[in-house]
Write a protein that holds these residues in place. Structure first.
Motif, PDB file in Angstrom:
ATOM      1  N   GLY A 235       0.797  -1.228   0.000  1.00 44.25           N
ATOM      2  CA  GLY A 235       0.000   0.000   0.000  1.00 44.25           C
ATOM      3  C   GLY A 235       0.823   1.267   0.000  1.00 44.25           C
ATOM      4  O   GLY A 235       0.277   2.361   0.237  1.00 44.25           O
ATOM      5  N   ALA A 236       2.113   1.157  -0.272  1.00 41.98           N
ATOM      6  CA  ALA A 236       2.984   2.340  -0.323  1.00 41.98           C
ATOM      7  C   ALA A 236       4.094   2.086  -1.330  1.00 41.98           C
ATOM      8  O   ALA A 236       4.456   0.935  -1.599  1.00 41.98           O
ATOM      9  N   LEU A 237       4.639   3.176  -1.875  1.00 48.91           N
ATOM     10  CA  LEU A 237       5.765   3.065  -2.806  1.00 48.91           C
ATOM     11  C   LEU A 237       7.058   3.370  -2.054  1.00 48.91           C
ATOM     12  O   LEU A 237       7.322   4.527  -1.693  1.00 48.91           O
ATOM     13  N   LYS A 238       7.822   2.330  -1.771  1.00 51.13           N
ATOM     14  CA  LYS A 238       9.115   2.533  -1.115  1.00 51.13           C
ATOM     15  C   LYS A 238      10.043   3.250  -2.090  1.00 51.13           C
ATOM     16  O   LYS A 238       9.720   3.371  -3.285  1.00 51.13           O
ATOM     17  N   PRO A 239      11.173   3.767  -1.651  1.00 54.84           N
ATOM     18  CA  PRO A 239      12.023   4.604  -2.510  1.00 54.84           C
ATOM     19  C   PRO A 239      12.330   4.005  -3.882  1.00 54.84           C
ATOM     20  O   PRO A 239      12.229   4.707  -4.896  1.00 54.84           O
ATOM     21  N   ASN A 240      12.680   2.720  -3.939  1.00 57.23           N
ATOM     22  CA  ASN A 240      13.025   2.162  -5.252  1.00 57.23           C
ATOM     23  C   ASN A 240      11.786   2.007  -6.142  1.00 57.23           C
ATOM     24  O   ASN A 240      11.867   2.135  -7.359  1.00 57.23           O
ATOM     25  N   PRO A 257      16.456  12.877  -1.828  1.00 54.12           N
ATOM     26  CA  PRO A 257      15.656  13.829  -1.043  1.00 54.12           C
ATOM     27  C   PRO A 257      14.283  14.105  -1.668  1.00 54.12           C
ATOM     28  O   PRO A 257      13.299  14.306  -0.944  1.00 54.12           O
ATOM     29  N   PHE A 258      14.222  14.098  -2.987  1.00 53.83           N
ATOM     30  CA  PHE A 258      12.945  14.329  -3.657  1.00 53.83           C
ATOM     31  C   PHE A 258      11.959  13.213  -3.325  1.00 53.83           C
ATOM     32  O   PHE A 258      10.762  13.464  -3.101  1.00 53.83           O
ATOM     33  N   LEU A 259      12.441  11.976  -3.284  1.00 50.18           N
ATOM     34  CA  LEU A 259      11.573  10.840  -2.980  1.00 50.18           C
ATOM     35  C   LEU A 259      11.007  10.960  -1.564  1.00 50.18           C
ATOM     36  O   LEU A 259       9.825  10.672  -1.330  1.00 50.18           O
ATOM     37  N   ARG A 260      11.825  11.401  -0.627  1.00 52.51           N
ATOM     38  CA  ARG A 260      11.348  11.590   0.752  1.00 52.51           C
ATOM     39  C   ARG A 260      10.328  12.714   0.827  1.00 52.51           C
ATOM     40  O   ARG A 260       9.314  12.612   1.524  1.00 52.51           O
ATOM     41  N   GLN A 261      10.597  13.785   0.088  1.00 54.28           N
ATOM     42  CA  GLN A 261       9.692  14.935   0.116  1.00 54.28           C
ATOM     43  C   GLN A 261       8.322  14.604  -0.470  1.00 54.28           C
ATOM     44  O   GLN A 261       7.314  15.150  -0.029  1.00 54.28           O
ATOM     45  N   MET A 262       8.278  13.716  -1.431  1.00 56.67           N
ATOM     46  CA  MET A 262       6.985  13.306  -2.004  1.00 56.67           C
ATOM     47  C   MET A 262       6.079  12.737  -0.915  1.00 56.67           C
ATOM     48  O   MET A 262       4.903  13.096  -0.803  1.00 56.67           O
ATOM     49  N   GLY A 263       6.637  11.846  -0.101  1.00 57.16           N
ATOM     50  CA  GLY A 263       5.844  11.262   0.976  1.00 57.16           C
ATOM     51  C   GLY A 263       5.467  12.284   2.030  1.00 57.16           C
ATOM     52  O   GLY A 263       4.327  12.316   2.509  1.00 57.16           O
ATOM     53  N   GLN A 264       6.411  13.144   2.395  1.00 58.09           N
ATOM     54  CA  GLN A 264       6.147  14.157   3.412  1.00 58.09           C
ATOM     55  C   GLN A 264       5.066  15.131   2.971  1.00 58.09           C
ATOM     56  O   GLN A 264       4.223  15.548   3.765  1.00 58.09           O
TER      57      GLN A 264
END
Length: 314
Positions: A235-240, A257-264
Motif C-alpha cells: 500500500g505504499a511506494l518505497k524509494p526504489n 531527497p525528492f523521494l522523501r519529500q513526495m511522501g512528506q
C-alpha cells in the motif's frame, strides 16, 4: 390600448435594463399590467446587476466559495440581498451620481495600481492574506465605480489562482461587458476555458475531475498504475518503487531527497513512503494545476489520454 402590454415578461426585463429608471417608472404608470410587470422585484434586481454589477453574488464568491476574509463593512453591504430591489437601486443610483468622480477615481486608480503590486508579491510568497486585502480594495472601488473593468479582472484573477475556475468566469464576464476592449479579461477567460476543457474533457474525452476531486474513472486508472509499481503490495511506494514510477513517467531518476519529500508532502506511512492516498493527492494537485500533464502521464503508462481506457497490447 397598445399591444406592448401583451409582450412576454422577458421582453419587459430586457426593456427595463436599457431604460433610465425614470423612464421605467413612467412606462409602468401607463397601465396596471405594465405596472405589475415593471415594478416586479426581480426586474429591479436584474437592473441593479446590469447597471452596478452583481456585487452581492461576487461578494459571496469571494467570501464564501473562496473563503477569503474581507473587510467587515463589505459584509454589511453585500452579505445579504435587499428585500426591496427598487429601493436599493434608487439609493445606489443616488450614491454613484453624487460621488466626486475626479477625486474618487484618482484614489481608485491608485488602489488598483497597488493591488497589482500586491498580486505580484502573492505570486512570490503565496500569502493568502494578500488576496483578502486586494479583493477588499477591488470591492470598495466597484461599490463606487461599477464600470471599472480592471477590478473585475483582478477579482477574477484571485478566484483563478485559488482554483475557483467556474466562479472566476463570473466577474470576468461582467468586466467584459463593462469594457469589451480590456484585453487581459479575454486572455484570462481563454486560459480558464482551456483548463476547464482539460478537466472536464470534450465530447470525446473522459473527465479528469468531479468538482474538486479526481473523477471515478481517473481514480480507477491511477489505482491500476499504483498497483503496477507497488511490487510488494504493502500500500505504499518505497524509494526504489517510487523511483521506478518516476523514471517510467518522466525518463529521469530523481535524487533521494525528492523521494522523501513526495511522501512528506502528499502522504506517507510510518516509514515515510508515499502511500496510495498520497499518490492520489499528488495527482489531484497536478491535475488541478495542469490537466494536460496528467493526460500525458496516462499515455506514457499505456492508457488512452482521452478515454482513459487501457490501450490494447500490440
Amino acid at each position: 390600448m397598445s399591444r406592448i402590454e401583451n409582450l412576454p415578461g422577458r421582453i419587459y426585463e430586457n426593456l427595463a435594463l436599457f431604460l433610465e429608471p425614470s423612464d421605467v417608472i413612467r412606462l409602468a404608470s401607463t397601465c396596471k399590467s405594465m405596472y405589475n410587470s415593471l415594478m416586479n422585484n426581480a426586474i429591479w434586481k436584474s437592473k441593479t446587476a446590469y447597471d452596478f454589477g452583481d456585487l452581492f453574488n461576487i461578494y459571496a464568491l469571494i467570501a464564501t466559495s473562496a473563503g477569503l476574509e474581507l473587510a467587515p463593512d463589505l459584509a454589511t453591504k453585500f452579505g445579504q440581498e435587499p428585500s426591496d430591489w427598487k429601493q436599493y437601486y434608487a439609493q445606489k443610483n443616488a450614491t454613484v451620481d453624487n460621488a466626486d468622480d475626479e477625486a474618487l477615481m484618482s484614489q481608485a486608480e491608485k488602489e488598483y495600481s497597488e493591488a497589482q503590486r500586491y498580486l505580484k508579491s502573492f505570486q512570490k510568497d503565496g500569502n493568502v492574506a494578500v488576496l483578502s486585502q486586494v479583493a477588499t480594495k477591488m470591492m470598495w472601488i466597484l461599490d463606487t465605480f461599477p464600470t471599472h473593468a480592471g477590478c473585475y479582472y483582478v477579482l477574477g484573477f484571485i478566484l483563478y489562482v485559488l482554483n475557483r475556475l467556474d466562479e472566476a468566469l463570473i466577474p470576468l464576464r461582467t468586466g467584459g461587458l463593462v469594457d469589451p476592449e480590456f484585453e487581459p479579461i479575454a486572455e484570462l477567460q481563454a486560459e480558464i476555458q482551456r483548463i476547464l476543457k482539460g478537466y472536464k474533457g470534450s465530447e470525446d474525452e473522459a473527465s479528469l475531475l468531479d468538482q474538486d476531486s479526481l473523477s471515478p474513472a481517473l481514480v480507477e486508472v491511477l489505482m491500476e498504475i499504483f498497483e503496477n509499481f507497488d511490487k510488494d503490495r504493502d500500500g505504499a511506494l518505497k524509494p526504489n518503487e517510487l523511483d521506478s514510477f518516476i523514471f517510467a513517467t518522466n525518463g529521469s531518476h530523481p535524487p533521494p531527497p525528492f523521494l522523501r519529500q513526495m511522501g512528506q508532502r502528499f502522504g506517507s506511512n510510518a516509514r515515510g513512503w508515499l502511500t496510495r492516498d498520497g499518490f492520489m493527492a499528488f495527482y489531484l494537485e497536478q491535475t488541478l494545476d495542469d490537466p494536460s500533464e496528467t493526460r500525458n502521464d496516462l499515455a506514457v503508462h499505456g492508457y488512452d489520454p482521452q478515454t482513459l481506457k487501457k490501450r490494447m497490447e500490440e
